[in-house]
Enzyme design. Structure first.
Site, short mmCIF file in Angstrom:
data_model
loop_
_atom_site.label_atom_id
_atom_site.label_comp_id
_atom_site.label_asym_id
_atom_site.label_seq_id
_atom_site.Cartn_x
_atom_site.Cartn_y
_atom_site.Cartn_z
N GLY A 64 -13.99 -2.84 9.94
CA GLY A 64 -13.89 -1.81 10.97
C GLY A 64 -15.22 -1.29 11.50
CB THR A 65 -18.70 -2.59 11.93
OG1 THR A 65 -18.48 -3.81 12.60
CG2 THR A 65 -18.92 -2.85 10.44
CG ASN A 66 -16.46 -4.06 16.88
OD1 ASN A 66 -17.22 -3.90 17.84
ND2 ASN A 66 -16.47 -5.17 16.15
CG MET A 71 -8.76 -10.96 11.73
SD MET A 71 -9.54 -11.55 13.26
CE MET A 71 -11.26 -11.50 12.83
CG LEU A 110 -1.48 -8.61 19.84
CD1 LEU A 110 -1.74 -7.42 20.75
CD2 LEU A 110 -1.20 -8.13 18.42
CG ASN A 152 -9.52 -9.23 20.78
OD1 ASN A 152 -9.67 -8.56 19.76
ND2 ASN A 152 -9.71 -10.55 20.79
CG HIS A 200 -13.46 -13.95 20.78
ND1 HIS A 200 -12.64 -14.27 19.74
CD2 HIS A 200 -14.00 -15.11 21.21
CE1 HIS A 200 -12.67 -15.59 19.54
NE2 HIS A 200 -13.50 -16.11 20.42
C1 GAR Z 1 -15.83 -8.75 14.93
O1 GAR Z 1 -16.92 -9.64 14.92
C2 GAR Z 1 -14.88 -9.11 16.04
O2 GAR Z 1 -15.51 -9.58 17.20
C3 GAR Z 1 -14.08 -10.19 15.38
O3 GAR Z 1 -13.86 -9.73 14.08
C4 GAR Z 1 -14.97 -8.93 13.68
C5 GAR Z 1 -14.45 -7.61 13.15
O4 GAR Z 1 -15.47 -6.86 12.58
N1 GAR Z 1 -12.87 -10.48 16.08
C6 GAR Z 1 -12.38 -11.71 16.22
O5 GAR Z 1 -12.88 -12.70 15.73
C7 GAR Z 1 -11.10 -11.80 17.05
N2 GAR Z 1 -10.81 -13.17 17.39
P1 GAR Z 1 -15.27 -5.33 12.25
O6 GAR Z 1 -13.99 -5.21 11.42
O7 GAR Z 1 -16.50 -4.97 11.46
O8 GAR Z 1 -15.17 -4.58 13.57
#
Ligand code: GAR
Length: 221
Positions: free
Chosen positions: A15-17, A93, A96, A116, A118
């Site tokens: 969940g850093t985003n 992940m 949908l 989303n 990516h």
């Molecule tokens: C992020 O790098 C995001 O872009 C990726 O998962 C990571 C989640 O990191 N998403 C995908 O690959 C979607 N296809 P986070 O949990 O630290 O935000």
């Protein structure tokens, strides 16, 4: 000023985003707030980030359901009390189904209500290993000189929805997965809140399969 847009942020992992979005929402004048966090993985640290920020969490493990649609109906039921109009996938992940996509479709703006982020150019790579792809670590891939973090609207395909914005992230000669991911995530953490802001301010539209910013189609090279 109008009321902030209520977001449901979906996470499966660290969940850093989500953290970057929570931090952005604390800035004065930011046009959104995280109304609720939805998670499908017990123990995911993203839930802890939400709790620390005082944001309610809804945990609905997909493993408890026989089908994608059943799982999403349960997620929607759990989310209903929080009145979120926009779904922000932040390391969620799961692919949908129309159940969730249709529930968030923004009828007022005629836009998908699901965004989303990516780690790769979605035209080049779809799936869960974007940084591995850039490093040539997935079957059939060769090491690239850069990746492009992409924010896109979610449609019924896997990472196929209209691209809203991209940022280049160089792949350096001595990069391993950890170094590239760290550099890429730093870019993700700036890009996603900026795109969410534009979306909530009504600056984005969709025509001819392309996203328009402030009335101009985005140019992708
Ligand atoms: C992020 O790098 C995001 O872009 C990726 O998962 C990571 C989640 O990191 N998403 C995908 O690959 C979607 N296809 P986070 O949990 O630290 O935000």
């Amino acid at each position: 000023m109008s009321a902030p847009e209520r977001l449901a942020v979906f996470v499966s992992g660290g969940g850093t985003n989500l953290q970057a979005i929570l931090d952005a929402c604390r800035q004065p004048g930011y046009p959104a707030e995280v109304a609720v966090v939805a998670c499908n993985v017990a123990g995911a640290f993203g839930m802890e980030r939400a709790r620390r920020a005082g944001v309610p969490v809804v945990l609905v493990p997909h493993r408890d359901f026989r089908s994608r649609a059943e799982h999403e109906r349960a997620v929607l039921d759990a989310l209903r009390p929080y009145g979120a109009r926009t779904a922000v996938l932040a390391g969620y992940m799961r692919v949908l189904s129309p159940v969730l996509l249709d529930a968030f479709w923004d009828r007022e703006r005629e836009l998908p209500g699901v965004l989303n982020i990516h780690p790769a150019d979605t035209r080049a790579y779809q799936g869960a290993h974007g940084y591995e792809f850039a490093l040539g670590l997935v079957p059939g891939a060769r090491r690239l000189s850069e990746t492009r973090v992409t924010v896109h609207f979610v449609d019924r395909g896997v990472d196929t929805g209209p691209i809203i914005a991209q940022r280049r992230v160089p792949v350096l000669p001595d990069d391993d997965l950890e170094r590239l991911r760290a550099r890429g995530l730093a870019v993700e953490h700036e890009l996603y809140p900026a795109v969410i802001r534009a979306y909530c301010e009504g600056r984005l539209s969709l025509a001819g399969g392309r996203v328009w910013w402030d009335g101009k189609p985005i140019e992708l090279d």
